[in-house]
Design a protein around this motif. Structure first.
Motif, PDB file in Angstrom:
ATOM      1  N   SER A   5       0.825  -1.216   0.000  1.00 44.31           N
ATOM      2  CA  SER A   5       0.000   0.000   0.000  1.00 44.31           C
ATOM      3  C   SER A   5       0.858   1.264   0.000  1.00 44.31           C
ATOM      4  O   SER A   5       0.391   2.333  -0.400  1.00 44.31           O
ATOM      5  N   SER A   6       2.099   1.154   0.430  1.00 42.25           N
ATOM      6  CA  SER A   6       3.000   2.308   0.415  1.00 42.25           C
ATOM      7  C   SER A   6       3.419   2.692  -1.008  1.00 42.25           C
ATOM      8  O   SER A   6       3.947   3.775  -1.228  1.00 42.25           O
ATOM      9  N   GLY A   7       3.206   1.804  -1.971  1.00 40.75           N
ATOM     10  CA  GLY A   7       3.341   2.182  -3.373  1.00 40.75           C
ATOM     11  C   GLY A   7       4.556   1.690  -4.123  1.00 40.75           C
ATOM     12  O   GLY A   7       4.545   1.697  -5.352  1.00 40.75           O
ATOM     13  N   GLU A   8       5.606   1.296  -3.442  1.00 39.36           N
ATOM     14  CA  GLU A   8       6.808   0.888  -4.180  1.00 39.36           C
ATOM     15  C   GLU A   8       6.598  -0.446  -4.874  1.00 39.36           C
ATOM     16  O   GLU A   8       5.706  -1.215  -4.507  1.00 39.36           O
ATOM     17  N   MET A   9       7.392  -0.717  -5.887  1.00 40.79           N
ATOM     18  CA  MET A   9       7.342  -1.975  -6.637  1.00 40.79           C
ATOM     19  C   MET A   9       8.564  -2.797  -6.251  1.00 40.79           C
ATOM     20  O   MET A   9       9.696  -2.354  -6.435  1.00 40.79           O
ATOM     21  N   ILE A  10       8.310  -3.998  -5.752  1.00 37.32           N
ATOM     22  CA  ILE A  10       9.390  -4.841  -5.242  1.00 37.32           C
ATOM     23  C   ILE A  10       9.494  -6.094  -6.099  1.00 37.32           C
ATOM     24  O   ILE A  10       8.524  -6.845  -6.227  1.00 37.32           O
ATOM     25  N   PHE A  11      10.660  -6.346  -6.672  1.00 33.93           N
ATOM     26  CA  PHE A  11      10.881  -7.549  -7.461  1.00 33.93           C
ATOM     27  C   PHE A  11      10.912  -8.770  -6.540  1.00 33.93           C
ATOM     28  O   PHE A  11      11.593  -8.772  -5.511  1.00 33.93           O
ATOM     29  N   LEU A  12      10.168  -9.814  -6.928  1.00 29.48           N
ATOM     30  CA  LEU A  12      10.093 -11.011  -6.094  1.00 29.48           C
ATOM     31  C   LEU A  12      10.834 -12.209  -6.684  1.00 29.48           C
ATOM     32  O   LEU A  12      11.624 -12.867  -6.001  1.00 29.48           O
ATOM     33  N   ILE A  13      10.556 -12.516  -7.962  1.00 28.59           N
ATOM     34  CA  ILE A  13      11.023 -13.790  -8.491  1.00 28.59           C
ATOM     35  C   ILE A  13      11.010 -13.753 -10.010  1.00 28.59           C
ATOM     36  O   ILE A  13      10.216 -13.019 -10.622  1.00 28.59           O
TER      37      ILE A  13
END
Lengths: 114, 115
Positions: free
Chosen positions: A41-49
């Motif tokens: 919800s904070s908005g950043e895009m985090i790479f997972l896999i």
């Protein structure tokens, strides 16, 4: 043309349970990469896999694994032992060989309840 | 290690004003991407650079949008004049060029509101 389809607009899961987020893709290329990103919800895009089209094994990263079924053109994300902090939007994306742009799906909102 | 740094985090301005968004990619990354995220259109690529050179700007909506990358550590996305429909979250991302496996790493985004 590249296309990513995420058919689940929202998913609910209880803490400590596993959940599968669906992703299907369309491409005429034999060489491509599939990515999953998390957007809290904070908005950043985090790479997972990441999963490559020629990878014989399903990708795993900690509690995340990718159920890759090439013939079905699906790359579902499995989150084991869900945590409250997993509540977020999850995006599937694809990149074809020779192209650097990522094409994203519309995302799935995951809500983990206690 | 520092990730992709974007500024400002939030921008509210009136229509007709010039807006400049800034991005510092991860050191050593040679590809830089600008994306826009809206409810209606989702995440869409606006433009990307390889080694500071614009490669594909087909996603830039119109001439009011321009992007530059004067050096390997800085890029700007400018909107002039801005319009309410430009309101969105703008992301900058960077990656190492070459190899399908290279992920794009995103900044925290700039939430732009045009009144």
């Amino acid at each position: 043309a590249q296309k990513i389809t995420q058919t689940q607009p929202g998913m609910f899961v209880q803490e400590k349970e596993a959940v599968t987020l669906d992703c299907t893709y369309d491409t005429s290329d034999q060489s491509y990469g599939l990515f999953w990103y998390k957007q809290p919800s904070s908005g950043e895009m985090i790479f997972l896999i990441y999963q490559g089209s020629y990878d014989e094994q399903n990708a795993t990263e900690g509690r995340y694994s990718l159920n890759f079924q090439k013939a079905r053109k699906s790359a579902n994300l499995v989150i084991s032992a869900s945590q409250l902090g997993d509540s977020a939007m999850y995006f599937c994306a694809m990149r074809e060989r020779g192209f650097q742009k990522l094409v994203f799906g519309t995302g799935t909102r995951l809500l983990v309840s206690p | 290690d520092a990730g992709v740094i974007q500024s400002p985090r939030h921008e509210v301005t009136e229509m007709g004003q010039e807006v400049t968004l800034r991005c510092k990619p991860i050191s050593g990354h040679n590809s830089l991407f600008w994306y826009r995220q809206t409810m209606m259109r989702g995440l869409e690529l606006l433009i990307y650079f390889n080694n500071n050179v614009p490669i594909d700007d087909s996603g830039m909506p119109e001439d009011r949008f321009s992007a530059k990358m004067p050096n390997a550590s800085f890029s700007t996305l400018k909107i002039q004049p801005s319009e309410p429909r430009d309101s969105a979250v703008y992301f900058c991302a960077s990656s190492l060029a070459g190899g399908l496996h290279q992920p794009q790493h995103f900044g925290d985004g700039t939430r732009l509101s045009i009144l």
